[in-house]
Design an enzyme around this catalytic site. Structure first.
Site, PDB file in Angstrom:
ATOM      1  N   GLU A 131       0.825  -1.214   0.000  1.00  0.00           N
ATOM      2  CA  GLU A 131       0.000   0.000   0.000  1.00  0.00           C
ATOM      3  C   GLU A 131       0.854   1.258   0.000  1.00  0.00           C
ATOM      4  OE1 GLU A 131      -2.854   0.075   3.252  1.00  0.00           O
ATOM      5  OE2 GLU A 131      -4.474  -0.421   1.893  1.00  0.00           O
ATOM      6  N   LYS A 135     -13.961  -0.127  -4.084  1.00  0.00           N
ATOM      7  CA  LYS A 135     -15.068   0.274  -3.204  1.00  0.00           C
ATOM      8  C   LYS A 135     -16.136   1.004  -4.008  1.00  0.00           C
ATOM      9  CE  LYS A 135     -12.211   0.888   0.907  1.00  0.00           C
ATOM     10  NZ  LYS A 135     -11.666   1.854   1.852  1.00  0.00           N
TER      11      LYS A 135
HETATM   12  O1  PA5 Z   1      -3.530   1.141   5.859  1.00  0.00           O
HETATM   13  C1  PA5 Z   1      -4.673   1.523   5.748  1.00  0.00           C
HETATM   14  O2  PA5 Z   1      -5.001   2.695   5.946  1.00  0.00           O
HETATM   15  C2  PA5 Z   1      -5.786   0.546   5.394  1.00  0.00           C
HETATM   16  O3  PA5 Z   1      -5.327  -0.701   5.087  1.00  0.00           O
HETATM   17  C3  PA5 Z   1      -6.786   0.448   6.541  1.00  0.00           C
HETATM   18  O4  PA5 Z   1      -6.104   0.006   7.690  1.00  0.00           O
HETATM   19  C4  PA5 Z   1      -7.933  -0.514   6.237  1.00  0.00           C
HETATM   20  O5  PA5 Z   1      -8.548  -0.171   5.037  1.00  0.00           O
HETATM   21  C5  PA5 Z   1      -8.970  -0.478   7.365  1.00  0.00           C
HETATM   22  O6  PA5 Z   1      -9.442   0.804   7.554  1.00  0.00           O
HETATM   23  P1  PA5 Z   1     -10.253   1.244   8.823  1.00  0.00           P
HETATM   24  O7  PA5 Z   1      -9.390   1.056  10.035  1.00  0.00           O
HETATM   25  O8  PA5 Z   1     -10.591   2.662   8.584  1.00  0.00           O
HETATM   26  O9  PA5 Z   1     -11.479   0.356   8.902  1.00  0.00           O
END
Ligand code: PA5
Length: 435
Positions: free
Chosen positions: A286, A422
Site C-alpha cells: 500500500e 469500493k
Molecule cells: O492502511 C490503511 O489505511 C488501510 O489498510 C486500513 O487500515 C484498512 O482499510 C482499514 O481501515 P479502517 O481502520 O478505517 O477500517
C-alpha cells in the site's frame, strides 16, 4: 542485548553502488521523514513510539485485564491495518496452537473477523463461540469500512441476544477520536473506546491501541514491545547508512529494484511468521505500489514452499530478490532427531542433531542455490522472538518503508488505489450517495 543485523553477503554481487553512492539519497529521505517535509507528512505519528508508561498504555492494560478476567473468547473485528499487526504479533509471540491449547494459553481464545466477506467463515466462527463468554474489540479508524462494519453488526446482534443491555460492557471500540460511524455508535452505546491517532495511518498503527489491546489480551508484554520499538527508533534515527541497518535495507532493496528485481519475497523458516508476512505485504504494497512504481511484496514460508514455489524461484524469470527473516535463537533446541534401529529412512546420519540445526542447513543451502540461480538475498537477523524484539521488528519495517517510499519518490502514507474497488462495489450494492 544482541540486536538486529542485515547480512548482505548473498546480495553483494548485485549491489553495484556503494554506501557512498546511496548516502546522499538516504540522507535526503531521512531529512524528509524527520523534518516532516515530504508528501504524507501528516502521518508521521508512528515515528515516536508510545511511551511504555503512558496513560494510554495503562488504559489498554486495564481493559485487557478486564477482558482476560471475564471472557473465554475475544473477537477482534478489523481489516487491513486494523487487523494484520495484532494477529501477526500474537502468532509470533504465543503458542503455535494457542486457541486449541488451554494449558498453555494465557487469556481467552482470540479470533479475528471482519477481514473478509465469507459467509462460511462468519457462520462457522459463531459456531465456535457458541456458549462461551465473549468480549469484542472492534477496530476501524474510519469507522466506515464495509467488511468490519458488517461483521460488527452481526456480532453486536449476537452479543445483545446473549447479554441484553449489558452487551455494551463487553464491547471495546478502537477508532477515530471524534468522527466516523463507529465513534458515533460508541458514544451512543457507551462503549469503552481507544483512539487511533489522526497522524498514524492504518498500516503503521500496530504499536497504537489498534494492535496493543488484542496483544495485551493475549498475554503479551506490550510494555516490553514498546521498549523494543523505542530502542529501534533510537538506533534508526542515525542518518549514517554505514551504521543504520534499517536504512541499508531500504536503500539496497531500491538498488535491486533499479536493476529490474521488481519482486521481493519475504522468506521465513518458521510458520509463526505467516501473518507477519501479510502485515509486511500490506505495509509495503500500500505504501509503494503507486504511480506505476513499486516493488511487488510477496512472501514464502520455507521449507514448506521450497516444495512448491522453490521451482519458480530457482528457475523462473530473474526478477526476484529475497529478504530472509532469520531468528538467531529459535528455541526448543531440546528437539533432536532420534536414532532408529535398521535406519530404514536413512536418517541415522542426523542422530542427535537438533531440528533447528537441520532448518539452518536448509536455509544456508537455499541461500547458496538461490544466489547461483541469480536471486539476491538479504538476511535480517532477529536475535529472538521476544516481545521486545518483535516491537523492534515492527518499527524496523515501518521506518524502512517510509525511507524506501521516499527513495522511490512516492507518498508512502496514502492509498488512493484502494478506493477503486469500493466505488464499484457500492454502485453494485446500490449504496445511497448520502451514506
Ligand atoms: O492502511 C490503511 O489505511 C488501510 O489498510 C486500513 O487500515 C484498512 O482499510 C482499514 O481501515 P479502517 O481502520 O478505517 O477500517
Amino acid at each position: 542485548m544482541p540486536t538486529f543485523h542485515l547480512d548482505t553477503k548473498a546480495a553483494d554481487q548485485w549491489l553495484k553502488q556503494s554506501h557512498t553512492d546511496w548516502q546522499a539519497a538516504v540522507q535526503q529521505a531521512h531529512d524528509t521523514v524527520h523534518n516532516g517535509t515530504g508528501r504524507g507528512s501528516d502521518f508521521l505519528g508512528w515515528l515516536q513510539p508510545l511511551a511504555a508508561e503512558s496513560e494510554i498504555v495503562k488504559n489498554v492494560l486495564h481493559a485487557a485485564e478486564q477482558i482476560r478476567a471475564n471472557s473465554e473468547v475475544l473477537l477482534v473485528i478489523g481489516i487491513g491495518g486494523s487487523y494484520a499487526g495484532s494477529r501477526a504479533g500474537i502468532e509470533m509471540l504465543t503458542h503455535s496452537f494457542r486457541n486449541q491449547f488451554a494449558a498453555e494459553r494465557q487469556g481467552p481464545e482470540i479470533y479475528f473477523i471482519g477481514h473478509n466477506l465469507s459467509a462460511t467463515y462468519i457462520t462457522q466462527l459463531f459456531q465456535v463461540i457458541e456458549g462461551k463468554d465473549v468480549s469484542v474489540n472492534v477496530i476501524s479508524k474510519s469507522g466506515t469500512t464495509t467488511e468490519p462494519a458488517i461483521a460488527f453488526r452481526l456480532v453486536r446482534e449476537w452479543m445483545v441476544n446473549k447479554y441484553g443491555e449489558k452487551a455494551g460492557e463487553r464491547i471495546y471500540a478502537t477508532t477515530d477520536a471524534s468522527k466516523g460511524a463507529l465513534r458515533e455508535l460508541s458514544n451512543a452505546e457507551g462503549y469503552t473506546t481507544f483512539v487511533i491517532p489522526d497522524d498514524v495511518g492504518g498500516r503503521y498503527s500496530v504499536l497504537t491501541p489498534v494492535g496493543l489491546l488484542p496483544l495485551a489480551v493475549a498475554g503479551i508484554d506490550i510494555q516490553a514491545m514498546l521498549a523494543g520499538a523505542q530502542e529501534a527508533a533510537e538506533q534508526y534515527a542515525n542518518p549514517n547508512l554505514m551504521e543504520n541497518t534499517c536504512y541499508q535495507y531500504a536503500a539496497y532493496r531500491n538498488n535491486l529494484y533499479r536493476q529490474g528485481k521488481a519482486i521481493e519475497l519475504l522468506v521465513s523458516y518458521d510458520p509463526r511468521f505467516v501473518t507477519f508476512a501479510e502485515w509486511w505485504k500490506q505495509l509495503f504494497g500500500e505504501s509503494e505500489g503507486k504511480e506505476h512504481q513499486g516493488i511487488y511484496p510477496a512472501s514464502v514460508q520455507f521449507t514448506t514452499d521450497l516444495h512448491s514455489m522453490g521451482q519458480y524461484i530457482q528457475e523462473g524469470p530473474r526478477h526476484l530478490f529475497e529478504t530472509v527473516l532469520w531468528v538467531d535463537e529459535a528455541g526448543h533446541d531440546e528437539l533432536t532427531i532420534p536414532h532408529q534401529e535398521g535406519d530404514l529412512d536413512g536418517l541415522n546420519y542426523l542422530t542427535g542433531k537438533t531440528v533447528n540445526f537441520v532448518n539452518q542447513q536448509a536455509c544456508l543451502g537455499t541461500l547458496e542455490a538461490h544466489v547461483e540461480g541469480e536471486v539476491p538475498n538479504f538476511v535480517l537477523h532477529i536475535p529472538e522472538l521476544t516481545a521486545h524484539h518483535v516491537g523492534h521488528l515492527f518499527y524496523f519495517f515501518e521506518k524502512a518503508c517510509a525511507i524506501s517510499g521516499y527513495l522511490l519518490n512516492v507518498n508512502p502514507f496514502d492509498q488512493p488505489g484502494v478506493e477503486a474497488y469500493k466505488k464499484n462495489m457500492f454502485r453494485l450494492l446500490g449504496k445511497p450517495s448520502s451514506k
